[in-house]
Motif scaffolding. Structure first.
Motif, short mmCIF file in Angstrom:
data_model
loop_
_atom_site.label_atom_id
_atom_site.label_comp_id
_atom_site.label_asym_id
_atom_site.label_seq_id
_atom_site.Cartn_x
_atom_site.Cartn_y
_atom_site.Cartn_z
N UNK A 93 -30.88 -41.19 -18.35
CA UNK A 93 -30.69 -40.81 -16.95
C UNK A 93 -31.60 -39.64 -16.59
N UNK A 94 -32.15 -39.68 -15.38
CA UNK A 94 -32.90 -38.56 -14.83
C UNK A 94 -32.08 -37.97 -13.69
N UNK A 95 -31.97 -36.63 -13.69
CA UNK A 95 -31.17 -35.95 -12.67
C UNK A 95 -32.02 -34.94 -11.92
N UNK A 96 -31.68 -34.72 -10.67
CA UNK A 96 -32.29 -33.69 -9.85
C UNK A 96 -31.23 -32.63 -9.60
N UNK A 97 -31.54 -31.38 -9.97
CA UNK A 97 -30.56 -30.30 -9.86
C UNK A 97 -31.08 -29.19 -8.95
N UNK A 98 -30.17 -28.61 -8.19
CA UNK A 98 -30.48 -27.49 -7.31
C UNK A 98 -29.96 -26.22 -7.96
N UNK A 99 -30.87 -25.27 -8.24
CA UNK A 99 -30.52 -23.99 -8.84
C UNK A 99 -30.66 -22.91 -7.78
N UNK A 100 -29.75 -21.94 -7.82
CA UNK A 100 -29.81 -20.84 -6.86
C UNK A 100 -29.62 -19.52 -7.58
N UNK A 101 -30.18 -18.47 -6.98
CA UNK A 101 -29.96 -17.10 -7.43
C UNK A 101 -29.41 -16.33 -6.24
N UNK A 102 -28.39 -15.50 -6.49
CA UNK A 102 -27.74 -14.74 -5.41
C UNK A 102 -27.84 -13.25 -5.70
N UNK A 103 -27.85 -12.42 -4.63
CA UNK A 103 -27.84 -10.97 -4.82
C UNK A 103 -26.40 -10.47 -4.82
N UNK A 104 -26.21 -9.16 -4.84
CA UNK A 104 -24.85 -8.60 -4.92
C UNK A 104 -24.00 -8.89 -3.69
N UNK A 105 -24.63 -9.26 -2.57
CA UNK A 105 -23.90 -9.62 -1.35
C UNK A 105 -23.66 -11.12 -1.26
N UNK A 106 -23.95 -11.84 -2.35
CA UNK A 106 -23.83 -13.30 -2.42
C UNK A 106 -24.77 -14.01 -1.44
N UNK A 107 -25.86 -13.35 -1.12
CA UNK A 107 -26.90 -13.95 -0.31
C UNK A 107 -27.89 -14.64 -1.23
N UNK A 108 -28.32 -15.83 -0.86
CA UNK A 108 -29.28 -16.57 -1.69
C UNK A 108 -30.63 -15.87 -1.63
N UNK A 109 -31.13 -15.49 -2.81
CA UNK A 109 -32.44 -14.83 -2.90
C UNK A 109 -33.43 -15.67 -3.70
N UNK A 110 -32.98 -16.83 -4.19
CA UNK A 110 -33.87 -17.72 -4.92
C UNK A 110 -33.31 -19.12 -4.92
N UNK A 111 -34.22 -20.10 -4.96
CA UNK A 111 -33.84 -21.51 -4.89
C UNK A 111 -34.88 -22.30 -5.65
N UNK A 112 -34.40 -23.29 -6.42
CA UNK A 112 -35.35 -24.18 -7.10
C UNK A 112 -34.70 -25.53 -7.30
N UNK A 113 -35.50 -26.57 -7.05
CA UNK A 113 -35.09 -27.95 -7.31
C UNK A 113 -35.80 -28.37 -8.59
N UNK A 114 -35.03 -28.78 -9.63
CA UNK A 114 -35.64 -29.21 -10.88
C UNK A 114 -35.22 -30.64 -11.20
N UNK A 115 -36.15 -31.37 -11.80
CA UNK A 115 -35.86 -32.72 -12.26
C UNK A 115 -35.76 -32.67 -13.77
#
Length: 150
Positions: A93-115
């Motif tokens: 199986x091949x999967x596509x995953x969404x990764x996120x990084x959050x700061x101390x205020x739970x605001x998204x400061x990073x995003x990446x889509x990986x296969x």
């Protein structure tokens, strides 16, 4: 003032029912053959609905799924966070995953889509770097979906 006397009419008088009068007034009811046809049609409709539900359920069981488990993260610096995770899915199986990084205020400061994949085992471990716009305090997999099954 005089009150008019009230009379108790009592129960209505019922006599024999003349079927022809009732039929003339309300129409004839469905015949037993018509009732039987309606019952058979209803039973067939219910059977078809049940068969369709079973077919849909069987089809969804054959579709591969992917489950993700967040294993951890490392804040490398203000511009990078490494996310570690494992996938549980069928080999091939091949999967596509969404990764996120959050700061101390739970605001998204990073995003990446990986296969990821095609995976070789049922449970596989992975890690990916998420580029951030400022220092993150957490990193995780937000979601994964199957894009191709072997």
């Amino acid at each position: 003032m005089s009150a008019s006397p009230q009379h108790d009419a009592g129960p209505p008088v019922r006599g024999p029912v003349d079927e022809d009068v009732v039929a003339a007034r309300y129409g004839r009811g469905p015949s037993s053959a018509t009732r039987r046809r309606r019952l058979v049609a209803a039973v067939v409709a219910v059977a078809l609905l049940l068969a369709a539900a079973v077919a849909l359920q069987a089809a969804s069981l054959r579709e591969p799924s992917v489950q993700v488990e967040n294993l951890g993260f490392t804040v490398d610096d203000a511009s990078r966070t490494t996310v570690r995770f494992s996938l549980l899915t069928a080999p091939g199986t091949t999967a596509s995953c969404t990764l996120v990084a959050l700061n101390e205020s739970f605001t998204q400061v990073g995003f990446r889509q990986v296969t990821v994949g095609p995976v070789t085992g049922q449970r596989t471990s992975h890690e990916a770097v998420v580029t951030t716009t400022e220092l993150a305090t957490t990193g995780s997999v937000e979601s994964c979906r199957v894009v191709d099954a072997g």
